[in-house]
Write an enzyme that holds these catalytic residues in place. Structure first.
Site: not given
Length: 219
Positions: A62, A64, A75, A184
């Protein structure tokens, strides 16, 4: 809503009473709370990367949730904003993998313009409340986007970082496509399989093998 071929591909969603009720709920949130990204950037990933042009997909969770960070691309952060730790690790892996110096800012718009769909599974978030809009109603839309991309005749590389993104692999069944799975890039997990996974060279090698233009990850 988007302004390119995604409008036709997603017409069944746009015309769905359930989605429209959910979307009105999200718009009410914007009126009463601080929600990210800015309203005009919610569908930025789709606006910048059409269905036809998509050849790589990087799935995020989701947006920031800090001020001025999110702008609708997974990202990515807006120019002038400090590069978040996960993106710093992505840049480190680019440098190790491709021996190129990564960008000086965190804006990944130029990746999107080359055909990298930077898709978050959840497209909005309340300020300072990570995952606050998870399971509200975005996931059926973003899962549908992945299912539609799965039908493409042209090869697509799906980059799935972490368990959340890895769960989307079940939606990708077309043997023409290539799935890259690793840990991740978060500082909590980057040393558990993200660093050294070489997703960027693997992606470009697959694109070149299929006579497609590779991504310039330095942009």
């Amino acid at each position: 809503m988007i302004g390119n071929d995604w409008d036709e591909k997603l017409k069944v969603i746009w015309n769905s009473p359930g989605f429209n009720r959910f979307y009105q709920k999200i718009m009410h949130e914007y009126e009463t709370k601080t929600i990210y990204p800015p309203k005009d950037y919610i569908f930025n990933a789709l606006k910048l990367t059409s269905f036809k042009d998509t050849k790589v997909v990087i799935v995020g969770q989701d947006p920031y949730h800090g001020e001025k960070q999110a702008h609708g691309l997974s990202f990515s952060v807006q120019k002038g904003v400090k590069i978040p730790p996960s993106l710093q690790n992505i840049y480190k892996e680019i440098e190790t993998d491709l021996k190129i110096t990564p960008k000086k800012d965190g804006d990944l718009t130029n990746w999107a313009k080359q055909g990298v769909l930077l898709l978050n599974a959840v497209l909005t978030v309340e300020k300072d409340k990570a995952a606050s809009h998870r399971n509200w109603g975005w996931e059926p839309l973003t899962d549908y986007i992945i299912k539609i991309l799965n039908t493409k005749n042209e090869p697509v590389v799906f980059i799935l970082w972490g368990n959340f993104a890895k769960a989307k692999a079940k939606l990708i069944t077309n043997p023409k496509h290539f799935i890259i799975i690793s840990a991740h890039p978060s500082p909590l997990s980057a040393y558990s399989g993200f660093f050294g996974s070489k997703p960027f060279s693997k992606t470009n090698n697959y694109l070149i093998k299929n006579k497609m233009t590779p991504i310039d990850w330095s942009l």
